[in-house]
Design an enzyme around this catalytic site. Structure first.
Site, PDB file in Angstrom:
ATOM      1  N   SER A   1      59.238  24.579  28.709  1.00  0.00           N
ATOM      2  CA  SER A   1      59.142  25.661  29.476  1.00  0.00           C
ATOM      3  C   SER A   1      58.035  26.484  29.450  1.00  0.00           C
ATOM      4  O   SER A   1      56.434  26.510  28.785  1.00  0.00           O
ATOM      5  CB  SER A   1      60.562  25.789  30.182  1.00  0.00           C
ATOM      6  OG  SER A   1      60.050  26.654  30.976  1.00  0.00           O
TER       7      SER A   1
ATOM      8  N   HIS B   1      57.788  22.003  35.210  1.00  0.00           N
ATOM      9  CA  HIS B   1      58.940  21.566  36.271  1.00  0.00           C
ATOM     10  C   HIS B   1      58.279  21.766  37.150  1.00  0.00           C
ATOM     11  O   HIS B   1      58.785  22.285  38.467  1.00  0.00           O
ATOM     12  CB  HIS B   1      59.507  22.932  36.356  1.00  0.00           C
ATOM     13  CG  HIS B   1      60.176  23.272  34.442  1.00  0.00           C
ATOM     14  ND1 HIS B   1      61.075  22.614  34.258  1.00  0.00           N
ATOM     15  CD2 HIS B   1      60.187  24.593  34.454  1.00  0.00           C
ATOM     16  CE1 HIS B   1      60.816  23.274  33.547  1.00  0.00           C
ATOM     17  NE2 HIS B   1      60.801  24.743  33.375  1.00  0.00           N
TER      18      HIS B   1
END
Length: 240
Positions: free
Chosen positions: A132, A168
């Site tokens: 991330s 994501h």
């Protein structure tokens, strides 16, 4: 024993639920370690994006014990815990950067001069990776919720990889349209994106493979076509 070429593993995964511990390292982190070539890997965990939370670090320590790795944390809050940050980072085989706020991560790294240190490590064969925020940081920029629930795009990444980043992609509905818009408007260049559990492996700045620690989920490249419209291409992906 460093990797034989500069290597980055940029992901939307890496942690899985543990059997007897809170978390374990997933196949993506194991793959990053394998690429380092180290027999007894020394892993540097960087948790700047979540404020160097000691409780989370305890979970990461347990995961390292399960994996049989030597792991140490580079803490920048409230101050670096080592006198020579460059020497500390370069003493490891793998640097794994955790998730959180990529905007805060980049600001703190700038204050402490960590970008040039990480570039030197990368050039010397220390495998860089993360999830991330710990993925976006290696690129020119990408979409982030660092500023609030409405996604924005940061463009001050380290730029080791001359692309944009999208993480994501399958679990947060706003991610894909924000990336498409940023590529269309020229805010981001060619952008490399991952679903949860997927990762992208680079040798130097060349994307060599998309991998996943899950049975589903993919990876994508978004480019701006000759008409100025975003075009998304799915990449072949290997299940680890």
């Amino acid at each position: 024993m460093p990797a034989d070429q500069p290597t980055i593993v940029a992901t939307s995964g890496g942690y899985i639920a543990g059997r007897r511990t809170e978390i374990e390292f997933g196949a993506l982190v194991h793959h990053a370690v394998e690429l380092s070539g180290a027999r007894r890997p020394r892993v540097c965990h960087v948790g700047t994006a979540s404020g160097d939370q000691r409780s989370w670090q305890a979970n990461v320590d347990e995961a390292a014990r399960v994996a049989g790795w030597d792991l140490a944390h580079l803490n920048l809050f409230p101050m670096p815990q080592v006198l020579d940050v460059a020497e500390f980072v370069l003493s490891h085989d793998v640097v794994w950067v955790g998730g959180g706020s990529v905007a805060n991560l980049l600001a703190v790294w700038t204050v402490h001069g960590l970008g040039p240190v990480l570039r030197t490590a990368w050039e010397r064969g220390v495998v860089l990776g993360g999830v991330s925020a710990g993925s976006i940081c290696w690129y020119l920029g990408g979409s982030t919720d660092s500023f609030g629930p409405e996604l924005r795009v940061v463009t001050n990444g380290l730029g080791f990889l001359p692309y944009g980043s999208g993480v994501h992609f399958d679990s947060e509905a706003a991610r894909r349209p924000v990336v498409h818009e940023a590529v269309r408007d020229g805010v981001l260049p060619e952008t490399h994106c991952t679903d949860d559990g997927a990762g992208l492996v680079y040798f130097g700045t060349r994307l060599v493979e998309a991998v996943s620690e899950r049975s589903r989920g993919g990876a994508y490249v978004v480019v701006r076509d000759s008409s100025g419209n975003p075009q998304e291409e799915s990449l072949d992906i290997r299940r680890l």
